[in-house]
Design an enzyme around this catalytic site. Structure first.
Site, PDB file in Angstrom:
ATOM      1  N   ALA A 229       0.823  -1.210   0.000  1.00 53.21           N
ATOM      2  CA  ALA A 229       0.000   0.000   0.000  1.00 53.21           C
ATOM      3  C   ALA A 229       0.856   1.259   0.000  1.00 53.21           C
ATOM      4  O   ALA A 229       0.414   2.310  -0.467  1.00 53.21           O
ATOM      5  CB  ALA A 229      -0.926  -0.007   1.218  1.00 53.21           C
ATOM      6  N   GLU A 232       1.890   1.474  -4.128  1.00 55.84           N
ATOM      7  CA  GLU A 232       0.941   1.320  -5.231  1.00 55.84           C
ATOM      8  C   GLU A 232       0.014   2.531  -5.359  1.00 55.84           C
ATOM      9  O   GLU A 232      -0.290   2.965  -6.469  1.00 55.84           O
ATOM     10  CB  GLU A 232       0.111   0.050  -5.042  1.00 55.84           C
ATOM     11  N   GLU A 354       4.407  12.978  -2.226  1.00 51.87           N
ATOM     12  CA  GLU A 354       5.110  12.445  -3.392  1.00 51.87           C
ATOM     13  C   GLU A 354       4.484  12.936  -4.684  1.00 51.87           C
ATOM     14  O   GLU A 354       5.200  13.322  -5.626  1.00 51.87           O
ATOM     15  CB  GLU A 354       5.110  10.916  -3.341  1.00 51.87           C
TER      16      GLU A 354
END
Length: 396
Positions: A229, A232, A354
């Site tokens: 997790a 992805e 990110e």
């Protein structure tokens, strides 16, 4: 009730499931899917019903609680398959590492990784965004955070792809077994080696205020969840955001002119084309009504996050991509892309950071970014869990 066989919709459903979800919502908030052995899971497609299901105590995350086998049970107890108080205990031991303030300290390192990846990718003038940036950025970050050797990232990618978007049940099981064995070796190496400051080593030493600590099985479960997790969601958030912006050039130009709009673009991507199409499994402890339909006890339930976030009862003009939606009075409503309630995604601050760094850096350095006209059709990830493409060929 009529069973819905998603396979009848063909590959068009994988490429664009939203019109099909819209038709399902028109006929009811929940539908039973046809599985390989007849009746399958129940799919919740409405926003209010889905949001409620994510916090309903009558739905358990533990398949064992209703006498069903758990596919990834070999990893031991983990937060995706536990209810409070067990879930609360495990999450409390790890949550301090993923607060917004703690994640913000990773910003300089994430920026350096992004710059290095773009330095390597951009001279070619064209390439695959997934291979060049969207995959390696979050996997490098999570591997460094956990203390996983980066040399193993390619084999890890193959395992992860099969786990979240399996090409067959057999290959998914093989990948789960391989990853489990890998994590056992990694944890044992950290337990018997020198003390380090990575997250796995910290968790090996960590104790709560009451002296509680993670068992080795629980540590393996956390490593599994964080590795899968933990990257992805970010991979597909980044690639889905780029796809969405390129498909809406006027709004892309507005973001380029004012990066203050970038957060809105990320939140709208999460709503409009979120990386998680359906929630992980829940099971009914007792009969649970959804509108006029009652799901019997012991049944598997999936919350269609992608469908809920396009529900016109919650989001005006839901099929329109609008980067200003989150700041427009009367239009801003909370999406469910990261879930809701006690199982809200622990890594949401990291995924957002990110995406923010990756998108801004890419757009600043690639003023002529465009889809590669010679690339051919998208190869969509199969299954109902992850929404995204295997490759995103671009030119710049």
């Amino acid at each position: 009730m009529t069973l819905i066989d998603l396979a009848d919709y063909g590959p068009d459903f994988i490429a664009n499931p939203f019109p099909y979800y819209a038709k399902l919502r028109e006929t009811g908030p929940v539908h039973q899917l046809k599985g390989p052995d007849g009746k399958g899971a129940w799919l919740v497609v409405g926003y209010e019903e889905g949001r409620g299901a994510l916090t309903d105590p009558r739905l358990t995350k533990s398949s064992a609680a209703v006498g069903k086998e758990q596919m990834d049970a070999m990893f031991g107890p983990h937060v995706l398959a536990l209810d409070p108080p067990d879930h609360t205990r495990l999450r409390k031991l790890v949550a301090p590492e993923f607060t917004a303030r703690r994640v913000e300290h990773l910003r300089p390192r994430i920026q350096r990784i992004t710059d290095e990846l773009l330095d390597a990718m951009l001279p070619a003038g064209r390439g695959d965004l997934v291979d060049g940036l969207a995959f390696p950025l979050p996997i490098i970050v999570i591997c460094e955070l956990l203390g996983v050797p980066l040399a193993d990232r390619d084999v890890f990618r193959s395992w992860s792809n099969e786990i979240v978007a399996p090409t067959s049940p057999a290959r998914a099981h093989e990948s789960l077994a391989a990853l489990c064995a890998y994590l056992d070796e990694l944890i044992e190496a950290k337990r018997s080696g020198e003390s380090a400051d990575d997250l796995l080593s910290t968790l090996l030493r960590a104790r709560a205020e009451d002296g509680d600590r993670l068992s080795l099985d629980e540590l393996r479960g956390w490593a599994y969840v964080l590795l899968i997790a933990g990257h992805e969601t970010s991979v597909n958030l980044i690639s889905n955001a780029v796809r969405s912006l390129l498909a809406h050039p006027v709004q892309l130009a507005e973001v380029r002119a004012d990066f203050g709009l970038l957060d809105g673009a990320i939140e709208e991507t999460l709503r409009y084309e979120g990386p998680v199409e359906t929630s992980t499994m829940r099971f009914t402890r007792e009969p649970v009504p959804f509108g006029d339909t009652v799901i019997p006890a012991g049944e598997m339930v999936l919350v269609g996050l992608a469908s809920a976030d396009r529900d016109p009862a919650r989001f005006p003009d839901p099929d329109t991509f609008d980067i200003r939606r989150s700041t427009t009075p009367g239009r801003s409503q909370s999406h469910l892309a990261f879930g809701h309630g006690v199982h809200f995604c622990l890594g949401a601050p990291l995924a957002r950071l990110e995406a923010r760094i990756a998108l801004r850096s890419l757009l600043e350095r690639c003023p002529d970014l465009a889809l590669d006209p010679d690339a051919g059709p998208y190869e969509w990830l199969p299954g109902l869990l992850i929404r995204g493409v295997r490759r995103l060929p671009l030119r710049w």
